[in-house]
Scaffold this motif. Sequence first.
Motif, PDB file in Angstrom:
ATOM      1  N   GLU A 112       0.836  -1.208   0.000  1.00  0.00           N
ATOM      2  CA  GLU A 112       0.000   0.000   0.000  1.00  0.00           C
ATOM      3  C   GLU A 112       0.867   1.253   0.000  1.00  0.00           C
ATOM      4  O   GLU A 112       0.535   2.245  -0.645  1.00  0.00           O
ATOM      5  CB  GLU A 112      -0.933  -0.014   1.213  1.00  0.00           C
ATOM      6  N   LYS A 113       1.987   1.195   0.698  1.00  0.00           N
ATOM      7  CA  LYS A 113       2.917   2.335   0.735  1.00  0.00           C
ATOM      8  C   LYS A 113       3.526   2.564  -0.649  1.00  0.00           C
ATOM      9  O   LYS A 113       3.629   3.703  -1.103  1.00  0.00           O
ATOM     10  CB  LYS A 113       3.994   2.097   1.783  1.00  0.00           C
ATOM     11  N   ILE A 114       3.907   1.487  -1.305  1.00  0.00           N
ATOM     12  CA  ILE A 114       4.472   1.595  -2.664  1.00  0.00           C
ATOM     13  C   ILE A 114       3.478   2.270  -3.603  1.00  0.00           C
ATOM     14  O   ILE A 114       3.852   3.098  -4.429  1.00  0.00           O
ATOM     15  CB  ILE A 114       4.880   0.199  -3.201  1.00  0.00           C
ATOM     16  N   GLU A 115       2.187   1.934  -3.477  1.00  0.00           N
ATOM     17  CA  GLU A 115       1.148   2.513  -4.334  1.00  0.00           C
ATOM     18  C   GLU A 115       0.664   3.877  -3.823  1.00  0.00           C
ATOM     19  O   GLU A 115      -0.277   4.448  -4.381  1.00  0.00           O
ATOM     20  CB  GLU A 115      -0.041   1.554  -4.471  1.00  0.00           C
ATOM     21  N   GLU A 116       1.298   4.369  -2.769  1.00  0.00           N
ATOM     22  CA  GLU A 116       0.982   5.678  -2.184  1.00  0.00           C
ATOM     23  C   GLU A 116      -0.455   5.775  -1.667  1.00  0.00           C
ATOM     24  O   GLU A 116      -1.072   6.837  -1.662  1.00  0.00           O
ATOM     25  CB  GLU A 116       1.273   6.803  -3.181  1.00  0.00           C
ATOM     26  N   LEU A 117      -0.972   4.634  -1.214  1.00  0.00           N
ATOM     27  CA  LEU A 117      -2.319   4.624  -0.648  1.00  0.00           C
ATOM     28  C   LEU A 117      -2.381   5.432   0.639  1.00  0.00           C
ATOM     29  O   LEU A 117      -3.415   6.035   0.940  1.00  0.00           O
ATOM     30  CB  LEU A 117      -2.791   3.191  -0.394  1.00  0.00           C
ATOM     31  N   ASP A 118      -1.290   5.456   1.395  1.00  0.00           N
ATOM     32  CA  ASP A 118      -1.265   6.239   2.631  1.00  0.00           C
ATOM     33  C   ASP A 118      -1.445   7.725   2.322  1.00  0.00           C
ATOM     34  O   ASP A 118      -2.229   8.417   2.980  1.00  0.00           O
ATOM     35  CB  ASP A 118       0.013   5.983   3.427  1.00  0.00           C
ATOM     36  N   GLU A 119      -0.770   8.214   1.289  1.00  0.00           N
ATOM     37  CA  GLU A 119      -0.886   9.625   0.911  1.00  0.00           C
ATOM     38  C   GLU A 119      -2.279   9.952   0.369  1.00  0.00           C
ATOM     39  O   GLU A 119      -2.860  10.989   0.704  1.00  0.00           O
ATOM     40  CB  GLU A 119       0.180   9.975  -0.130  1.00  0.00           C
ATOM     41  N   THR A 120      -2.804   9.068  -0.462  1.00  0.00           N
ATOM     42  CA  THR A 120      -4.136   9.279  -1.031  1.00  0.00           C
ATOM     43  C   THR A 120      -5.186   9.267   0.068  1.00  0.00           C
ATOM     44  O   THR A 120      -6.091  10.114   0.083  1.00  0.00           O
ATOM     45  CB  THR A 120      -4.440   8.206  -2.100  1.00  0.00           C
ATOM     46  N   ALA A 121      -5.069   8.329   1.000  1.00  0.00           N
ATOM     47  CA  ALA A 121      -6.016   8.262   2.123  1.00  0.00           C
ATOM     48  C   ALA A 121      -5.944   9.530   2.955  1.00  0.00           C
ATOM     49  O   ALA A 121      -6.981  10.083   3.357  1.00  0.00           O
ATOM     50  CB  ALA A 121      -5.728   7.033   2.986  1.00  0.00           C
ATOM     51  N   MET A 122      -4.743  10.012   3.197  1.00  0.00           N
ATOM     52  CA  MET A 122      -4.577  11.235   3.983  1.00  0.00           C
ATOM     53  C   MET A 122      -5.220  12.429   3.274  1.00  0.00           C
ATOM     54  O   MET A 122      -5.875  13.260   3.915  1.00  0.00           O
ATOM     55  CB  MET A 122      -3.084  11.499   4.239  1.00  0.00           C
ATOM     56  N   GLU A 123      -5.068  12.508   1.960  1.00  0.00           N
ATOM     57  CA  GLU A 123      -5.689  13.596   1.186  1.00  0.00           C
ATOM     58  C   GLU A 123      -7.213  13.565   1.343  1.00  0.00           C
ATOM     59  O   GLU A 123      -7.841  14.598   1.559  1.00  0.00           O
ATOM     60  CB  GLU A 123      -5.337  13.475  -0.294  1.00  0.00           C
ATOM     61  N   ILE A 124      -7.793  12.386   1.257  1.00  0.00           N
ATOM     62  CA  ILE A 124      -9.252  12.253   1.383  1.00  0.00           C
ATOM     63  C   ILE A 124      -9.689  12.606   2.801  1.00  0.00           C
ATOM     64  O   ILE A 124     -10.701  13.291   2.988  1.00  0.00           O
ATOM     65  CB  ILE A 124      -9.718  10.836   0.957  1.00  0.00           C
ATOM     66  N   LEU A 125      -8.934  12.159   3.784  1.00  0.00           N
ATOM     67  CA  LEU A 125      -9.264  12.504   5.178  1.00  0.00           C
ATOM     68  C   LEU A 125      -9.226  14.018   5.393  1.00  0.00           C
ATOM     69  O   LEU A 125     -10.109  14.569   6.049  1.00  0.00           O
ATOM     70  CB  LEU A 125      -8.303  11.801   6.144  1.00  0.00           C
ATOM     71  N   ARG A 126      -8.233  14.682   4.807  1.00  0.00           N
ATOM     72  CA  ARG A 126      -8.155  16.151   4.927  1.00  0.00           C
ATOM     73  C   ARG A 126      -9.378  16.800   4.291  1.00  0.00           C
ATOM     74  O   ARG A 126      -9.935  17.755   4.830  1.00  0.00           O
ATOM     75  CB  ARG A 126      -6.870  16.685   4.279  1.00  0.00           C
ATOM     76  N   GLU A 127      -9.785  16.289   3.127  1.00  0.00           N
ATOM     77  CA  GLU A 127     -10.971  16.832   2.459  1.00  0.00           C
ATOM     78  C   GLU A 127     -12.219  16.661   3.313  1.00  0.00           C
ATOM     79  O   GLU A 127     -13.086  17.532   3.345  1.00  0.00           O
ATOM     80  CB  GLU A 127     -11.174  16.141   1.107  1.00  0.00           C
ATOM     81  N   LEU A 128     -12.309  15.542   4.032  1.00  0.00           N
ATOM     82  CA  LEU A 128     -13.471  15.289   4.887  1.00  0.00           C
ATOM     83  C   LEU A 128     -13.499  16.237   6.069  1.00  0.00           C
ATOM     84  O   LEU A 128     -14.574  16.558   6.585  1.00  0.00           O
ATOM     85  CB  LEU A 128     -13.457  13.849   5.401  1.00  0.00           C
ATOM     86  N   ASN A 129     -12.346  16.673   6.507  1.00  0.00           N
ATOM     87  CA  ASN A 129     -12.269  17.535   7.682  1.00  0.00           C
ATOM     88  C   ASN A 129     -12.337  19.032   7.359  1.00  0.00           C
ATOM     89  O   ASN A 129     -12.264  19.859   8.244  1.00  0.00           O
ATOM     90  CB  ASN A 129     -10.979  17.240   8.474  1.00  0.00           C
ATOM     91  N   GLU A 130     -12.447  19.355   6.074  1.00  0.00           N
ATOM     92  CA  GLU A 130     -12.518  20.775   5.698  1.00  0.00           C
ATOM     93  C   GLU A 130     -13.892  21.344   5.917  1.00  0.00           C
ATOM     94  O   GLU A 130     -14.889  20.725   5.919  1.00  0.00           O
ATOM     95  CB  GLU A 130     -12.121  20.948   4.208  1.00  0.00           C
TER      96      GLU A 130
END
Length: 130
Positions: A112-130
């Motif tokens: 998941e780290k190789i596919e940058e899923l952690d970064e993508t998940a974090m981006e979506i979480l930030r969008e949810l908290n805006e």
Amino acid sequence: MNEDAEYLPRNKHDFERVYKLKKMERTELLPLLPSLMEWVQDMNWPIAHEVAELLVTFPNEMVPLIKDVLAADDDVWKYWCLKILVRRLPEEFRMSFKSELIRLAERPTAGEKIEELDETAMEILRELNE
């Protein structure tokens, strides 16, 4: 042969069937959704974006299908589900993935780290908290 096969795309260039799917009644499309999900495994396939556009019109039905992908081992498919489907769902449906997103952001597997899923998940979480 599956009776639904006559409606599903035959190959990654089968725009004709995708356009026919878009004209079908919602109730006729419901049983086809799990099979259509397979077409977003690789967004480089020519019909993948058209299929994704159709899938996001079924937000309620997509949540369990996306959750199934996120619980599986195909990290590339997970990436596309987050990037192309989850991000386009209405906020109340994106909220359904909060626990999966937190897990991906905080405890990604090596793949998941190789596919940058952690970064993508974090981006979506930030969008949810805006």
